[in-house]
Design a protein around this motif. Structure first.
Motif, mmCIF file in Angstrom:
data_model
loop_
_atom_site.group_PDB
_atom_site.id
_atom_site.type_symbol
_atom_site.label_atom_id
_atom_site.label_comp_id
_atom_site.label_asym_id
_atom_site.label_seq_id
_atom_site.Cartn_x
_atom_site.Cartn_y
_atom_site.Cartn_z
ATOM 1 N N ASP A 128 76.913 -1.149 8.099
ATOM 2 C CA ASP A 128 75.749 -0.502 7.474
ATOM 3 C C ASP A 128 76.212 0.664 6.607
ATOM 4 O OD1 ASP A 128 73.444 1.706 7.612
ATOM 5 O OD2 ASP A 128 72.540 -0.276 7.867
ATOM 6 N N THR A 130 74.754 3.300 5.604
ATOM 7 C CA THR A 130 74.234 4.629 5.954
ATOM 8 C C THR A 130 74.636 5.049 7.360
ATOM 9 O OG1 THR A 130 72.329 4.225 4.518
ATOM 10 C CG2 THR A 130 72.164 6.050 6.092
ATOM 11 N N PHE A 131 74.454 4.169 8.330
ATOM 12 C CA PHE A 131 74.691 4.520 9.726
ATOM 13 C C PHE A 131 75.906 3.818 10.329
ATOM 14 C CE2 PHE A 131 70.076 4.588 8.872
ATOM 15 C CZ PHE A 131 69.847 5.945 9.049
ATOM 16 N N ASN A 135 81.926 3.053 7.582
ATOM 17 C CA ASN A 135 81.760 3.979 6.466
ATOM 18 C C ASN A 135 81.865 5.429 6.918
ATOM 19 O OD1 ASN A 135 81.525 1.966 4.611
ATOM 20 N ND2 ASN A 135 79.487 2.522 3.902
ATOM 21 N N ASN A 147 79.304 -0.343 -0.277
ATOM 22 C CA ASN A 147 78.124 -1.049 0.238
ATOM 23 C C ASN A 147 78.561 -2.472 0.569
ATOM 24 O OD1 ASN A 147 75.612 -1.973 0.914
ATOM 25 N ND2 ASN A 147 74.705 -1.674 -1.100
#
Length: 292
Positions: A128, A130-131, A135, A147
């Protein structure tokens, strides 16, 4: 002078004929049904209208099948090549290890015990943007945070990466077992002749492992060409059809758009491709066996 009378061979057909008929029925009936469906316009709950080869022409004109086929072949070849290289390296390493080799083998085959949908869900969380943990770790050391599943350039490599993590253990365990079965005499003779490790691998290990490698490649190639769960669970075929596979296209054509005739045509063409690979493997296996 009495002659030895050869014992008569028992007639086994009464015993195996029921099994042959059952297996033939459960195999041939679905094949005939799919072929029949591919030649008809048929939607769920609607009438079946004979359309000749219209569904096959539509697949060519729409282009979505060609995109899905290209994606599937790209995914299969990429995943099999990476898995073969990594599996070979790990098998060679495990073959040299004397302590802890059993634990290493167990750890390698653990991902194989997980279902494809479970693997997809776990990696979807990990990747993911964002979370996701991956990443977050990349950002903590100052590296870019891609992404993974939402980019048209990164989505396919991400699928290959997940497939490699999941299935490299299969290649590893087969090659590791094959390495253990190789005779020691040729390697001892090569060492006495002054051959180094690379020369022994190139001229002894690889030729002796060639039948096993070909078998592993064919099995993995067929398996990866049938990919569905990873694509369905991770990307759904997106973004912009960048990861659309033949199996997910078939699913969407049949159950999302209710076009069972066109979905059956996809199945027929794709099954012919799989059959061609199996036939090529059979011919190669017979040729190799004849050469030996």
């Amino acid at each position: 002078m009495a002659q030895d009378i050869a014992p008569s061979q028992p007639n086994l057909w009464p015993y195996i004929l029921p099994t042959v008929l059952v297996l033939g029925g459960v195999t041939l009936y679905p094949i005939a049904t799919v072929l029949w469906m591919s030649l008809h316009d048929w939607t769920w709950g609607g009438d079946s209208i004979f359309s000749d080869v219209k569904n096959y022409r539509l697949l060519w004109l729409k282009g979505s099948f060609l995109i899905a086929l290209l994606n599937t072949v790209t995914f299969a070849i990429s995943a099999v090549l990476v898995e073969l290289v990594l599996g070979m390296i790990l098998a060679l390493a495990a073959n040299r290890v004397t302590r802890g080799a059993g634990l290493f083998r167990v750890l390698m085959i653990l991902p194989l015990m997980v279902s494809g949908i479970a693997v997809s869900l776990v990696w979807k969380v990990l990747l993911d943007p964002t979370f996701g943990v991956i990443n977050a770790a990349l950002g903590a050391i100052g590296l870019p945070e891609p992404n993974w599943l939402g980019s048209t350039t990164a989505a396919m490599p991400s699928l290959v990466m997940v497939e490699t993590w999941w299935q490299t253990g299969f290649v590893f365990i087969i090659l590791a077992a094959a390495l253990k079965s190789l005779p020691e005499e040729p390697f001892e003779a090569a060492r006495l002749e002054g051959a180094n490790g690379w020369q022994m691998f190139r001229y002894l290990t690889l030729p002796m492992l060639r039948p096993v490698i070909v078998t592993v490649v064919v099995f993995r190639l067929i398996d990866t060409l049938k990919v569905f769960d990873l694509v369905f669970g991770l990307t759904g075929g997106g973004p912009l059809r960048a990861t659309e596979a033949v199996q997910t296209l078939t699913y969407q054509t049949a159950f999302k758009f209710s076009n069972f005739g066109e979905a059956a045509a996809i199945v027929v063409i794709f099954s012919a491709l799989i059959f061609a690979i199996c036939a090529a493997y059979g011919a190669l296996d017979r040729r190799t066996g004849g050469a030996e």
